[in-house]
Motif scaffolding. Structure first.
Motif, mmCIF file in Angstrom:
data_model
loop_
_atom_site.group_PDB
_atom_site.id
_atom_site.type_symbol
_atom_site.label_atom_id
_atom_site.label_comp_id
_atom_site.label_asym_id
_atom_site.label_seq_id
_atom_site.Cartn_x
_atom_site.Cartn_y
_atom_site.Cartn_z
ATOM 1 N N ARG A 280 -1.788 -0.751 11.379
ATOM 2 C CA ARG A 280 -1.910 -1.946 10.533
ATOM 3 C C ARG A 280 -3.132 -1.836 9.622
ATOM 4 O O ARG A 280 -3.070 -2.180 8.437
ATOM 5 C CB ARG A 280 -2.013 -3.202 11.397
ATOM 6 N N TYR A 281 -4.229 -1.355 10.175
ATOM 7 C CA TYR A 281 -5.467 -1.230 9.399
ATOM 8 C C TYR A 281 -5.293 -0.217 8.261
ATOM 9 O O TYR A 281 -5.662 -0.492 7.114
ATOM 10 C CB TYR A 281 -6.598 -0.793 10.325
ATOM 11 N N LEU A 282 -4.728 0.931 8.560
ATOM 12 C CA LEU A 282 -4.532 1.955 7.536
ATOM 13 C C LEU A 282 -3.547 1.494 6.466
ATOM 14 O O LEU A 282 -3.705 1.812 5.281
ATOM 15 C CB LEU A 282 -4.042 3.251 8.182
ATOM 16 N N SER A 283 -2.546 0.728 6.895
ATOM 17 C CA SER A 283 -1.584 0.199 5.934
ATOM 18 C C SER A 283 -2.263 -0.784 4.980
ATOM 19 O O SER A 283 -1.998 -0.782 3.774
ATOM 20 C CB SER A 283 -0.441 -0.505 6.675
ATOM 21 N N THR A 284 -3.170 -1.608 5.516
ATOM 22 C CA THR A 284 -3.897 -2.570 4.694
ATOM 23 C C THR A 284 -4.787 -1.843 3.687
ATOM 24 O O THR A 284 -4.863 -2.225 2.515
ATOM 25 C CB THR A 284 -4.751 -3.493 5.581
#
Length: 297
Positions: A286-290
């Protein structure tokens, strides 16, 4: 891991402490705060050995807890005098956990005063912790969710601190107050634990007489660099919401975990470790996608 320097002060006024650190729940290192105590000179391993030398104490080491035994069961026992002699003379990973002064060494209560920093202390359990120069304490947060004032004595100590919202990046074990057992926080393996690379916290080095304010729920990893000991003063939960969360942690989560551990033993420990990895991987994704979406924008 992304580690920042912690605020360091030589002295601090109560109003400043409340405004800058307690209310915003931000940690701070107060250098030499214990030097204000009249009996400051008595805070030594030798003094404790003289006062409580014949007491038999439970000792813990750096190895993960045996899944077939209770998590709070000591690995061995020793007289306090013999233990202190051992850690002063040679490297050791043996440590004493949660030595309650009011029960075991009430004489020591005369040798300090509660710093007037504006929050209520839980005076029933001022607690000592001891460690040899090889001792370390697994990354964890305190189950009672109190705000902590942690003093260090004798040897130096390295502490890593992370806010509660970093739990997913630290590989928190479900129904537990600690992270997975096999993370080496002194030499982190980011290939094996990729989410750990993005955990944001503080690195603290403590010396004799220093006090560290750790806000409620903060994760902390302690590494004794030299033989020493510490005292932790804790506060009551500061709000009804935190009180309810603490009661849930202590009486529901903790005992559910103990029951499952007793019934399933190693299978329960393995299951929780795997679940911790899955949750941290999802948080990382989720963090990398953000980050990717932000860069694209």
């Amino acid at each position: 891991m992304i580690l920042s320097e912690i605020d360091v002060v030589e002295d601090i006024d109560k109003d400043v402490f409340l405004k800058k650190y307690f209310k915003p729940q931000k940690p701070v290192l107060i250098k030499g705060l214990a030097k204000k105590w009249e009996a400051y000179s008595k805070w030594s391993l030798d003094y404790i050995a003289a006062q409580a030398g014949e007491q038999v104490v439970g000792l813990y080491d750096n190895k993960p807890a045996d899944p077939n035994k209770p998590t709070d069961e000591p690995v061995t026992y020793m007289k306090m005098r013999e233990y202190i002699k051992l850690i002063k003379e040679k490297p050791s990973d043996l440590r004493i956990f949660f030595y309650i002064i009011t029960d075991k060494l009430p004489e020591l209560l005369k040798n300090f005063s509660y710093p007037e920093l504006g929050f209520k202390y839980f005076k029933r359990i001022p607690t000592l912790f001891f460690g040899g120069s090889e001792a370390r304490v697994l990354m964890h947060y305190d189950v009672d969710l109190g705000d902590l004032l942690h003093f260090q004595f004798e040897g130096k100590k390295r502490v890593l601190l992370f806010p509660p919202d970093q739990a997913s990046f630290l590989y928190k074990v479900p129904l537990s107050v600690h992270t997975v057992y096999n993370i080496d926080y002194e030499r982190p393996d980011f290939e094996r634990f990729p989410a750990l690379r993005f955990a944001t916290g503080y690195e603290v080095h403590m010396e004799h007489g220093d006090a560290l304010f750790m806000p409620s729920g903060y994760w902390h990893f302690n590494r004794y660099l030299e033989a020493g000991f510490s005292i932790t003063l804790r506060s009551f939960p500061g709000s009804p919401r935190r009180l309810m969360k603490m009661l849930n942690e202590v009486f529901v989560v903790r005992y559910t975990d103990k029951l499952m551990r007793r019934v399933l033993k190693h299978r329960w420990v393995t299951f929780k470790q795997k679940l911790a990895f899955r949750k941290s991987q999802r948080a990382l994704n989720r963090y990398l996608s953000t980050i990717k979406q932000s860069d694209a924008g």
